[in-house]
Design a protein around this motif. Structure first.
Motif, PDB file in Angstrom:
ATOM      1  N   HIS A  13      -0.465   6.713  11.804  1.00 25.72           N
ATOM      2  CA  HIS A  13      -1.052   6.326  10.517  1.00 25.72           C
ATOM      3  C   HIS A  13      -0.631   4.898  10.133  1.00 25.72           C
ATOM      4  O   HIS A  13      -1.446   4.115   9.616  1.00 25.72           O
ATOM      5  N   SER A  14       0.619   4.553  10.393  1.00 22.27           N
ATOM      6  CA  SER A  14       1.091   3.210  10.078  1.00 22.27           C
ATOM      7  C   SER A  14       0.342   2.165  10.905  1.00 22.27           C
ATOM      8  O   SER A  14      -0.072   1.118  10.382  1.00 22.27           O
ATOM      9  N   ASN A  15       0.133   2.456  12.190  1.00 24.64           N
ATOM     10  CA  ASN A  15      -0.617   1.532  13.040  1.00 24.64           C
ATOM     11  C   ASN A  15      -2.070   1.411  12.592  1.00 24.64           C
ATOM     12  O   ASN A  15      -2.655   0.319  12.612  1.00 24.64           O
ATOM     13  N   GLU A  16      -2.660   2.549  12.192  1.00 23.10           N
ATOM     14  CA  GLU A  16      -4.031   2.510  11.666  1.00 23.10           C
ATOM     15  C   GLU A  16      -4.095   1.622  10.426  1.00 23.10           C
ATOM     16  O   GLU A  16      -5.049   0.863  10.227  1.00 23.10           O
ATOM     17  N   GLY A  17      -3.071   1.725   9.577  1.00 24.33           N
ATOM     18  CA  GLY A  17      -3.038   0.872   8.393  1.00 24.33           C
ATOM     19  C   GLY A  17      -3.030  -0.597   8.749  1.00 24.33           C
ATOM     20  O   GLY A  17      -3.754  -1.403   8.141  1.00 24.33           O
TER      21      GLY A  17
ATOM     22  N   ASN B 297      -9.687  -4.450   5.221  1.00 17.63           N
ATOM     23  CA  ASN B 297     -10.017  -3.251   4.448  1.00 17.63           C
ATOM     24  C   ASN B 297      -8.737  -2.650   3.880  1.00 17.63           C
ATOM     25  O   ASN B 297      -8.121  -1.754   4.463  1.00 17.63           O
ATOM     26  N   SER B 298      -8.328  -3.154   2.724  1.00 19.40           N
ATOM     27  CA  SER B 298      -7.053  -2.730   2.132  1.00 19.40           C
ATOM     28  C   SER B 298      -7.080  -1.274   1.680  1.00 19.40           C
ATOM     29  O   SER B 298      -6.061  -0.580   1.756  1.00 19.40           O
ATOM     30  N   GLU B 299      -8.235  -0.793   1.202  1.00 24.40           N
ATOM     31  CA  GLU B 299      -8.300   0.580   0.695  1.00 24.40           C
ATOM     32  C   GLU B 299      -8.072   1.598   1.810  1.00 24.40           C
ATOM     33  O   GLU B 299      -7.337   2.573   1.627  1.00 24.40           O
ATOM     34  N   HIS B 300      -8.709   1.394   2.961  1.00 19.40           N
ATOM     35  CA  HIS B 300      -8.481   2.300   4.087  1.00 19.40           C
ATOM     36  C   HIS B 300      -7.043   2.174   4.597  1.00 19.40           C
ATOM     37  O   HIS B 300      -6.416   3.165   4.973  1.00 19.40           O
ATOM     38  N   ALA B 301      -6.528   0.943   4.617  1.00 18.51           N
ATOM     39  CA  ALA B 301      -5.137   0.751   5.021  1.00 18.51           C
ATOM     40  C   ALA B 301      -4.202   1.522   4.100  1.00 18.51           C
ATOM     41  O   ALA B 301      -3.257   2.187   4.568  1.00 18.51           O
ATOM     42  N   LEU B 302      -4.453   1.457   2.803  1.00 21.40           N
ATOM     43  CA  LEU B 302      -3.609   2.145   1.834  1.00 21.40           C
ATOM     44  C   LEU B 302      -3.588   3.650   2.102  1.00 21.40           C
ATOM     45  O   LEU B 302      -2.521   4.285   2.037  1.00 21.40           O
TER      46      LEU B 302
ATOM     47  N   ASN C 235       7.518  -1.253   2.612  1.00 24.45           N
ATOM     48  CA  ASN C 235       7.128  -2.655   2.693  1.00 24.45           C
ATOM     49  C   ASN C 235       5.624  -2.806   2.942  1.00 24.45           C
ATOM     50  O   ASN C 235       4.957  -3.651   2.337  1.00 24.45           O
ATOM     51  N   SER C 236       5.085  -1.966   3.825  1.00 20.27           N
ATOM     52  CA  SER C 236       3.641  -2.012   4.097  1.00 20.27           C
ATOM     53  C   SER C 236       2.840  -1.697   2.843  1.00 20.27           C
ATOM     54  O   SER C 236       1.818  -2.344   2.559  1.00 20.27           O
ATOM     55  N   LEU C 237       3.294  -0.717   2.089  1.00 20.81           N
ATOM     56  CA  LEU C 237       2.600  -0.371   0.844  1.00 20.81           C
ATOM     57  C   LEU C 237       2.708  -1.509  -0.171  1.00 20.81           C
ATOM     58  O   LEU C 237       1.732  -1.816  -0.874  1.00 20.81           O
ATOM     59  N   GLY C 238       3.868  -2.129  -0.247  1.00 26.03           N
ATOM     60  CA  GLY C 238       4.020  -3.263  -1.153  1.00 26.03           C
ATOM     61  C   GLY C 238       3.053  -4.390  -0.819  1.00 26.03           C
ATOM     62  O   GLY C 238       2.388  -4.942  -1.700  1.00 26.03           O
TER      63      GLY C 238
ATOM     64  N   TYR D 256      -0.622  -3.191  -1.716  1.00 29.95           N
ATOM     65  CA  TYR D 256      -0.905  -3.214  -3.159  1.00 29.95           C
ATOM     66  C   TYR D 256      -0.989  -4.650  -3.675  1.00 29.95           C
ATOM     67  O   TYR D 256      -1.799  -4.953  -4.570  1.00 29.95           O
ATOM     68  N   ARG D 257      -0.173  -5.547  -3.120  1.00 30.87           N
ATOM     69  CA  ARG D 257      -0.271  -6.961  -3.529  1.00 30.87           C
ATOM     70  C   ARG D 257      -1.642  -7.522  -3.159  1.00 30.87           C
ATOM     71  O   ARG D 257      -2.279  -8.227  -3.955  1.00 30.87           O
ATOM     72  N   ALA D 258      -2.112  -7.208  -1.943  1.00 31.05           N
ATOM     73  CA  ALA D 258      -3.426  -7.693  -1.516  1.00 31.05           C
ATOM     74  C   ALA D 258      -4.542  -7.168  -2.403  1.00 31.05           C
ATOM     75  O   ALA D 258      -5.574  -7.825  -2.584  1.00 31.05           O
ATOM     76  N   MET D 259      -4.317  -5.979  -2.989  1.00 32.47           N
ATOM     77  CA  MET D 259      -5.322  -5.380  -3.865  1.00 32.47           C
ATOM     78  C   MET D 259      -5.169  -5.816  -5.323  1.00 32.47           C
ATOM     79  O   MET D 259      -5.941  -5.404  -6.189  1.00 32.47           O
ATOM     80  N   GLY D 260      -4.157  -6.629  -5.602  1.00 26.01           N
ATOM     81  CA  GLY D 260      -3.955  -7.132  -6.955  1.00 26.01           C
ATOM     82  C   GLY D 260      -3.136  -6.231  -7.852  1.00 26.01           C
ATOM     83  O   GLY D 260      -2.982  -6.528  -9.040  1.00 26.01           O
ATOM     84  N   ASN D 261      -2.572  -5.151  -7.302  1.00 20.86           N
ATOM     85  CA  ASN D 261      -1.736  -4.228  -8.089  1.00 20.86           C
ATOM     86  C   ASN D 261      -0.270  -4.653  -7.971  1.00 20.86           C
ATOM     87  O   ASN D 261       0.522  -4.048  -7.249  1.00 20.86           O
ATOM     88  N   HIS D 262       0.093  -5.694  -8.690  1.00 28.48           N
ATOM     89  CA  HIS D 262       1.365  -6.348  -8.439  1.00 28.48           C
ATOM     90  C   HIS D 262       2.570  -5.535  -8.907  1.00 28.48           C
ATOM     91  O   HIS D 262       3.641  -5.602  -8.294  1.00 28.48           O
TER      92      HIS D 262
END
Length: 251
Positions: free
Chosen positions: A22-26, A34-39, A65-68, A71-77
């Motif tokens: 799942h982490s590699n898929e992200g 595609n940040s939403e699918h990565a999330l 760290n990956s989630l951080g 979320y930054r890329a999506m603007g959810n700081h």
């Protein structure tokens, strides 16, 4: 709970491997923009890891760290900072003081501070990341170029233009020695250096760097890419300041 629902009450040895998948898929979805699918995949990896791993396991920090970053890329700081700080706290506990993953966490937190406009805090974290990388990496390593560019960018945000130029030019030297002549990262560096020269009133130098960036982008990008518009706008501004209004209007 997610992992137990999948495999029953006793964790399977394959669960940790599934979390890595799942982490590699992200990461793949991040590369595809595609940040939403990565999330979705990063959250699934974290759910599995929190169910089966001890609370100070390094793979938990990787998930945080990956989630951080996502979320930054999506603007959810605010959410991004929560996860990035969890990763940094965990890595600071369990890793050596000069571990590259610690530098990655410091850089991630620094980027979120940039997004929040908190440049002094960003600079502290970026300098710390750079100090680690300078100790452990060879002088031509691309991660060093990233750190120099990060530090230079924040100095620019603080209007410390001479220091910004010093770090950005150092980053560019590494990039020019290791990247193909038409690599998009070079265009980004030329643009940043152009901005600093423009802020310093060195408009002919700014224009030179903007044109270098444009030459790369016109070859590498689609005609409707927004970075091309950025280049045209920067060149137009530099031409206008120099009094070349016809060229400015064209760009």
């Amino acid at each position: 709970h997610y992992a137990r629902d999948l495999y029953g009450s006793v964790p399977s040895p394959d669960q940790q491997a599934l979390a890595r998948v799942h982490s590699n898929e992200g990461r793949i979805f991040i590369a595809l923009g595609n940040s939403e699918h990565a999330l979705t995949h990063y959250l699934r990896a974290l759910q599995i890891r929190e169910a089966i791993l001890p609370p100070e396991h390094p793979e938990l920090a990787q998930s945080y760290n990956s989630l951080g970053d996502t979320y930054r890329a999506m603007g959810n700081h605010e959410i991004a900072m929560e996860y990035a700080l969890k990763a940094l706290e965990l890595r600071s506990k369990v890793l050596p003081a000069d571990h590259p993953d610690l530098a990655r966490s410091l850089s991630s937190v620094g980027h979120i501070y940039i997004a929040l406009g908190e440049y002094e805090d960003a600079l502290d974290h970026m300098h710390h990341a750079l100090a680690i990388r300078e100790r452990i990496l060879p002088p031509e390593h691309p991660d060093l170029a990233v750190s120099y560019a990060d530090v230079g960018y924040v100095h620019g945000c603080l209007a410390e233009y001479s220091r910004a130029l010093e770090y950005l030019l150092h980053a560019l030297t590494i990039q020019e020695s290791g990247l193909p002549a038409e690599h998009p990262d070079l265009a980004n560096s030329y643009t940043q250096i152009g901005h600093i020269y423009h802020a310093l009133g060195e408009h002919s130098l700014a224009l030179d760097y903007y044109l270098r960036a444009l030459r790369i982008r016109e070859k590498a990008l689609l005609p409707n890419h927004p970075l091309l518009a950025q280049s045209y706008s920067s060149i137009a501004n530099a031409c206008s300041v120099a009094g070349d209004y016809r060229s400015a209007l064209v760009y």
